[in-house]
Scaffold this active site. Structure first.
Site, PDB file in Angstrom:
ATOM      1  CG  ASP A  42      36.968 -19.118   6.468  1.00 52.23           C
ATOM      2  OD1 ASP A  42      36.068 -19.732   5.871  1.00 52.23           O
ATOM      3  OD2 ASP A  42      37.086 -19.126   7.706  1.00 52.23           O
ATOM      4  CE  LYS A 140      34.804 -21.699   8.207  1.00 54.76           C
ATOM      5  NZ  LYS A 140      35.280 -20.745   9.209  1.00 54.76           N
ATOM      6  CB  CYS A 185      39.287 -21.618   9.372  1.00 58.66           C
ATOM      7  SG  CYS A 185      38.418 -20.555  10.565  1.00 58.66           S
TER       8      CYS A 185
END
Ligand code: ZN
Length: 238
Positions: A42, A140, A185
């Protein structure tokens, strides 16, 4: 006595050997091989300065990850990739504010500002991230009612992203997790990688944290309990 002495000696030798090898591994660092993959979690506009959910110093991971990439044959990128009106957004729950929590069908969910909406510039990868060797991008959090911190499993722990199967079919045995944010994450991705049978390192200085109510210390503790190894980028041999 004649039977016991050799056994004691043997233990002492084994113990000394274990000490020596663990010391050697630390001193020499770790060298990724053909069965290793770097995961850049990310590293998107939403999570850096100027984004919708900025992680303090988030952009500082970019040069560290770019440099690390030289040591890896295999690179995976992930992107948080939400629908508009996603269940993890505070704005989807009347009366709720960002960083409060709510009970959803699959458990407690932290509510976030709207972030990383599919196809927006906010959700794009950071422009300075240079990973031309990356072979797959896992997106995701695209189911409207389910969040997904982890790059392996959505928060309901039922829907899988396919990453474990991808890595296994590619012969990957060890993953090195970097990116944003350490305590969400990155941590969930690292712990799920362990759950799916991989050896896992988190490269600490290639991550930055949100640290919400002590979440960073808690994440490191949980990761250690699951066998995730914590290293620095200087430990990686290229
Ligand atoms: Zn998200």
């Amino acid at each position: 006595m004649t039977h016991k002495l050799p056994r004691i000696l043997l233990c002492a030798v084994a113990f000394a050997g274990a000490l020596a090898s663990s010391h050697a591994a630390h001193a020499a660092g770790v060298k990724p091989d053909a069965h290793s993959a770097l995961i850049a979690v990310d590293v998107q506009n939403c999570f850096v300065t100027g984004g919708t959910l900025p992680v303090k110093g988030g952009e500082e991971v970019v040069p560290v990850i770019n440099k690390l990439a030289g040591a890896f044959e295999n690179i995976v990128i992930t992107q948080d990739w939400h629908t508009p009106g996603h269940a993890s957004f505070a704005s989807s729950h009347p009366g709720k504010k960002p960083f409060e929590t709510i009970k959803l069908a699959y458990g407690t969910q932290v509510l976030w500002p709207d972030h990383c909406v599919q196809g927006t510039d906010d959700a794009a990868l950071h422009k300075d991230l240079q990973l031309p060797k990356a072979q797959v991008i896992i997106r995701k959090g695209f189911h409207k009612d389910v969040d997904s911190y982890s790059a392996f499993e959505e928060a309901d722990r039922k829907n899988l992203t396919g990453l474990a199967g991808y890595l296994r079919q590619r012969g990957i045995k060890t993953v090195y997790v970097t990116g944003l944010a350490t305590d969400f994450c990155v941590a969930w991705t690292a712990m799920d990688a362990r759950k799916h049978g991989f050896d896992v390192y988190v490269i600490e200085d290639a991550t930055r944290a949100i640290d919400l109510n002590g979440s960073l210390a808690a994440a490191w503790k949980q990761m250690a309990a699951k066998g995730v190894k914590r290293i620095q980028s200087s430990d990686i041999q290229s």
